[in-house]
Write an enzyme that holds these catalytic residues in place. Sequence first.
Site, PDB file in Angstrom:
ATOM      1  N   LEU A  33       0.816  -1.231   0.000  1.00 28.17           N
ATOM      2  CA  LEU A  33       0.000   0.000   0.000  1.00 28.17           C
ATOM      3  C   LEU A  33       0.847   1.277   0.000  1.00 28.17           C
ATOM      4  CD1 LEU A  33      -3.007  -0.976   2.328  1.00 28.17           C
ATOM      5  CD2 LEU A  33      -2.816  -1.157  -0.159  1.00 28.17           C
ATOM      6  N   ILE A  52       7.036  -7.283  -0.748  1.00 31.45           N
ATOM      7  CA  ILE A  52       7.610  -8.484  -1.383  1.00 31.45           C
ATOM      8  C   ILE A  52       9.093  -8.659  -1.040  1.00 31.45           C
ATOM      9  CG2 ILE A  52       5.960  -8.585  -3.293  1.00 31.45           C
ATOM     10  CD1 ILE A  52       8.234  -7.498  -5.122  1.00 31.45           C
ATOM     11  N   SER A 117       8.042  -3.314 -19.642  1.00 36.92           N
ATOM     12  CA  SER A 117       7.692  -1.983 -20.142  1.00 36.92           C
ATOM     13  C   SER A 117       8.370  -1.688 -21.469  1.00 36.92           C
ATOM     14  CB  SER A 117       8.164  -0.955 -19.095  1.00 36.92           C
ATOM     15  OG  SER A 117       8.160   0.319 -19.644  1.00 36.92           O
ATOM     16  N   TYR A 141      14.485   3.114 -14.354  1.00 32.16           N
ATOM     17  CA  TYR A 141      13.229   2.354 -14.355  1.00 32.16           C
ATOM     18  C   TYR A 141      13.265   1.297 -15.457  1.00 32.16           C
ATOM     19  CZ  TYR A 141       8.473   1.120 -15.545  1.00 32.16           C
ATOM     20  OH  TYR A 141       7.353   0.399 -15.866  1.00 32.16           O
ATOM     21  N   LYS A 145      13.467  -2.935 -15.230  1.00 25.29           N
ATOM     22  CA  LYS A 145      12.550  -3.883 -15.883  1.00 25.29           C
ATOM     23  C   LYS A 145      13.335  -4.889 -16.729  1.00 25.29           C
ATOM     24  CE  LYS A 145       8.656  -2.639 -14.237  1.00 25.29           C
ATOM     25  NZ  LYS A 145       7.622  -3.503 -13.671  1.00 25.29           N
ATOM     26  N   ILE A 207       1.991  20.951 -22.256  1.00 23.76           N
ATOM     27  CA  ILE A 207       2.471  19.918 -23.178  1.00 23.76           C
ATOM     28  C   ILE A 207       3.986  20.058 -23.273  1.00 23.76           C
ATOM     29  CG2 ILE A 207       2.396  19.099 -25.591  1.00 23.76           C
ATOM     30  CD1 ILE A 207      -0.201  18.564 -24.004  1.00 23.76           C
ATOM     31  N   GLY A 284      14.470  12.753 -21.530  1.00 22.98           N
ATOM     32  CA  GLY A 284      14.314  11.295 -21.696  1.00 22.98           C
ATOM     33  C   GLY A 284      13.125  10.870 -22.537  1.00 22.98           C
TER      34      GLY A 284
HETATM   35  N1  UDP Z   1       3.162  14.806 -21.097  1.00 24.36           N
HETATM   36  C1  UDP Z   1       2.901  16.149 -21.227  1.00 24.36           C
HETATM   37  N2  UDP Z   1       2.424  16.829 -20.148  1.00 24.36           N
HETATM   38  C2  UDP Z   1       2.205  16.239 -18.934  1.00 24.36           C
HETATM   39  C3  UDP Z   1       2.467  14.845 -18.817  1.00 24.36           C
HETATM   40  C4  UDP Z   1       2.943  14.157 -19.907  1.00 24.36           C
HETATM   41  O1  UDP Z   1       3.091  16.717 -22.294  1.00 24.36           O
HETATM   42  O2  UDP Z   1       1.800  16.936 -17.998  1.00 24.36           O
HETATM   43  C5  UDP Z   1       3.672  14.052 -22.258  1.00 24.36           C
HETATM   44  C6  UDP Z   1       5.009  13.373 -22.045  1.00 24.36           C
HETATM   45  O3  UDP Z   1       6.072  14.295 -22.219  1.00 24.36           O
HETATM   46  C7  UDP Z   1       4.958  12.294 -23.128  1.00 24.36           C
HETATM   47  C8  UDP Z   1       3.455  11.928 -23.172  1.00 24.36           C
HETATM   48  O4  UDP Z   1       2.766  13.023 -22.558  1.00 24.36           O
HETATM   49  O5  UDP Z   1       5.314  12.859 -24.374  1.00 24.36           O
HETATM   50  C9  UDP Z   1       3.130  10.673 -22.410  1.00 24.36           C
HETATM   51  O6  UDP Z   1       3.713  10.785 -21.104  1.00 24.36           O
HETATM   52  P1  UDP Z   1       3.290   9.882 -19.897  1.00 24.36           P
HETATM   53  O7  UDP Z   1       4.021  10.362 -18.679  1.00 24.36           O
HETATM   54  O8  UDP Z   1       1.803   9.807 -19.814  1.00 24.36           O
HETATM   55  O9  UDP Z   1       3.788   8.423 -20.294  1.00 24.36           O
HETATM   56  P2  UDP Z   1       5.248   7.887 -20.750  1.00 24.36           P
HETATM   57  O10 UDP Z   1       5.236   7.919 -22.251  1.00 24.36           O
HETATM   58  O11 UDP Z   1       6.288   8.759 -20.137  1.00 24.36           O
HETATM   59  O12 UDP Z   1       5.275   6.506 -20.221  1.00 24.36           O
END
Ligand code: UDP
Length: 329
Positions: A33, A52, A117, A141, A145, A207, A284
């Site tokens: 949790l 775990i 992932s 991360y 994985k 964005i 990243g």
């Molecule tokens: N993203 C964004 N604004 C936010 C959160 C995410 O523009 O507040 C973008 C992020 O940079 C990526 C996409 O949305 O291009 C998907 O991000 P998310 O964190 O949902 O998943 P990820 O692809 O990192 O696993």
Amino acid sequence: MNILVLGGAGYIGSHFVKAALLEKHQVIVVDNLQTGHKESLPKEAVFCQGDIKNKAFLTSVFQKHAIDACVHFAANSLVGESVEQPLKYFENNVYGTMVLLDVMNQFHVKQIVFSSSAAVYGSHQVMPITEDYPTNPTSPYGESKLMMEKMMKWADIAYGIKYVSLRYFNVAGAWEDGSIGEDHRPETHLIPIVLQVPLKKRPHVTIFGSDYQTKDGTCIRDYIHVVDLASAHLKALAYLEKQHMSLTVNLGSQSGYSNLEILEAARNITNLEIPSMIGQRRPGDPDKLIASNTLAKELLDWTPQLDIFDIIQSAWRFHKAHPKGYGVE
Ligand code: UDP
């Protein structure tokens, strides 16, 4: 089947638990949790609170319940946090999995389905990504994985523990009636963040970057409905029962949506204004991630049934029903 679900009170885990109970499996959930929510669990699931990494605790769970197979979701999963705190990720994700495999081996439990992932791949130019693409994670991360996958491979060779490693692309959405859904604290994922704006929890969405090599300059991702994902885990268990062979597969829709397209879809679905602004790139982030899902179709007999409209609409239903998340109505 008696299924032990590690991390079953988390976002994806709780959807799997519900789907597995509907298929008449017995479900035992282990969760510390730390990020999961007990409220997301149906009362038919047996709940054991604990970590775990605690071998004595995990051993007691295996002693108490005759486990046939494990489904392992218990992990930390924030890319940004993993860059700042890599050792947390190696401890919880890698060491935690090591303890689990050790106890499974001790109790002769030979089947495990686990969350991997798309982050194991790193950046690639040519889409869609097939499972034979080189793995070159760009975050601890993703690395954790990949290490989990490698540990599984050697545990298979040495102890005959068969695994299905499911490489998720972008998971979103909620149970159709909005009873359970995504409640991360803090929230970092695009779809729930976009929906926080019409819920008046944030004034706008930022964005991250509009100068990527994509059609509208914003990143493209492959979104997969959490309910489709849950059913893939059930198919993976059926595969292990039948084939007794390990497998690594992508789970995605094989179609990509840009961040601006997600925003536009959310505006249409909520029918509300969602102010947005363009901000800096997030370190990243690859330009584009789209899964090939041919292997999952062929070997697991799995195809996603729900599209981006269903994903955002179900997420919206959950957030409207739980505007402050679990625990506070
Ligand atoms: N993203 C964004 N604004 C936010 C959160 C995410 O523009 O507040 C973008 C992020 O940079 C990526 C996409 O949305 O291009 C998907 O991000 P998310 O964190 O949902 O998943 P990820 O692809 O990192 O696993």
